[in-house]
Motif scaffolding. Structure first.
Motif, mmCIF file in Angstrom:
data_model
loop_
_atom_site.group_PDB
_atom_site.id
_atom_site.type_symbol
_atom_site.label_atom_id
_atom_site.label_comp_id
_atom_site.label_asym_id
_atom_site.label_seq_id
_atom_site.Cartn_x
_atom_site.Cartn_y
_atom_site.Cartn_z
ATOM 1 N N HIS A 71 -32.931 49.237 -82.848
ATOM 2 C CA HIS A 71 -32.940 47.966 -82.132
ATOM 3 C C HIS A 71 -34.241 47.843 -81.361
ATOM 4 C CE1 HIS A 71 -28.702 47.629 -83.073
ATOM 5 N NE2 HIS A 71 -28.461 48.772 -82.465
ATOM 6 N N ASN A 72 -34.945 46.734 -81.545
ATOM 7 C CA ASN A 72 -36.203 46.543 -80.834
ATOM 8 C C ASN A 72 -36.376 45.060 -80.533
ATOM 9 O OD1 ASN A 72 -38.635 47.387 -79.685
ATOM 10 N ND2 ASN A 72 -39.771 46.799 -81.517
ATOM 11 N N ILE A 132 -31.496 45.044 -75.591
ATOM 12 C CA ILE A 132 -31.804 46.402 -75.129
ATOM 13 C C ILE A 132 -32.316 47.219 -76.305
ATOM 14 C CG2 ILE A 132 -30.897 48.480 -74.062
ATOM 15 C CD1 ILE A 132 -30.982 46.071 -72.208
ATOM 16 N N ASN A 133 -33.453 47.875 -76.110
ATOM 17 C CA ASN A 133 -34.055 48.655 -77.193
ATOM 18 C C ASN A 133 -33.379 50.019 -77.334
ATOM 19 O OD1 ASN A 133 -35.877 46.595 -77.669
ATOM 20 N ND2 ASN A 133 -37.439 47.477 -76.323
ATOM 21 N N ARG A 134 -33.393 50.518 -78.557
ATOM 22 C CA ARG A 134 -32.896 51.862 -78.854
ATOM 23 C C ARG A 134 -33.959 52.581 -79.674
ATOM 24 N NH1 ARG A 134 -29.913 50.572 -75.503
ATOM 25 N NH2 ARG A 134 -27.641 50.452 -75.513
ATOM 26 N N GLU A 135 -34.247 53.817 -79.277
ATOM 27 C CA GLU A 135 -35.270 54.586 -79.980
ATOM 28 C C GLU A 135 -34.909 56.063 -79.969
ATOM 29 O OE1 GLU A 135 -39.748 55.687 -78.833
ATOM 30 O OE2 GLU A 135 -39.515 53.554 -79.340
ATOM 31 N N PHE A 136 -35.082 56.723 -81.118
ATOM 32 C CA PHE A 136 -34.765 58.137 -81.252
ATOM 33 C C PHE A 136 -35.956 58.859 -81.883
ATOM 34 C CE2 PHE A 136 -30.948 55.560 -81.739
ATOM 35 C CZ PHE A 136 -30.107 56.098 -80.789
ATOM 36 N N ALA A 148 -36.203 53.382 -84.614
ATOM 37 C CA ALA A 148 -35.816 52.378 -83.616
ATOM 38 C C ALA A 148 -34.883 51.376 -84.282
ATOM 39 C CB ALA A 148 -37.047 51.678 -83.058
#
Length: 241
Positions: free
Chosen positions: A46-47, A11-15, A44
């Motif tokens: 996690h990508n 699962i990706n995380r982006e701020f 990011a």
């Protein structure tokens, strides 16, 4: 709706954040100073990019997952403008001297791809997370300074005519581990022009032409040159209505 059938850990995380400020000061009659400063950033931690490779007609294939280490993108940009207006009867003249600047930094790349075994379309991929081995990342830096001058004349009840010219100085430095430092420069002359005519109290016609120079970012996740820095592109826009 969309259903993600890849591994639960992929699962990706982006701020992202955007903020800035504007300033305006009247120097004297007909003279005005304007300025702005802005900051835009994205992180990011996690990508992941999940794909089913080597698909058969029956929907079988190999599940591949590409992971990136944490990536960061940040840009600080600003503009200062000196405007001078003159009104002579039905004619109004406006001169604008501007200077735009941008400083951009990015850390990306270093991805690792793993084959997680056989899978099938529409089947949940409940596989364990492998130990990804990331490589050194790429560093991008862009410096851009763009002086410009424009002129606009308005004739009351008739219309408006404007011309503009910009001379950007664009430099992009890309440092890829194990490769020579890449340097991309561009300094085209950019022109713009526009015309608006009042046909009646309720109707107007207009025509515009604008040349631009835009940063092209990096290649998308599904490309063979994934995350590779791309050169700036010259753009043109024409409008008539």
């Amino acid at each position: 709706g969309r259903h993600f059938l890849g591994p639960g850990w992929a699962i990706n995380r982006e701020f992202g954040s955007n903020y800035g400020t504007l300033a305006r000061y009247r120097l004297a009659e007909g003279w005005e100073f304007r300025g702005g400063l802005f900051r835009s950033a994205k992180k990011a931690p996690h990508n992941y990019y999940v794909e089913l490779d080597g698909l058969t007609l029956q929907g079988d294939g190999e599940l591949n997952v590409t992971a990136d280490p944490p990536v960061e993108y940040g840009s600080t940009s600003g503009e200062v403008r000196l405007e001078h207006g003159i009104t002579q009867g039905a004619l109004a003249h406006r001169f604008i001297l501007s200077l735009r600047m941008r400083d951009y930094n990015a850390i990306y790349g270093g991805s690792d791809t793993r084959d997680l075994g056989a899978s099938r379309l529409g089947q949940f991929a409940g596989v364990a997370k492998p130990d990804f081995a990331f490589s050194p990342q790429t560093h991008d830096h862009i410096d851009e300074v763009r002086p410009g001058l424009s002129y606009q004349i308005t004739w009351t009840n008739w219309g408006t005519l404007n011309f503009g010219v910009q001379k950007p100085h664009y430099k992009k430095r890309t440092e890829i581990p194990g490769s020579p430092t890449g340097l991309i420069t561009a300094d085209p002359l950019l022109l713009s022009a526009g015309l608006m005519a009042e046909l009646s109290e309720r109707a107007e016609s207009y025509a515009d032409f604008t040349q631009g120079l835009e940063d092209n970012g990096v290649a998308p996740q599904g490309a063979t040159n994934r995350n590779q820095a791309l050169p700036a592109v010259a753009t043109k826009q024409k409008e008539l209505g």
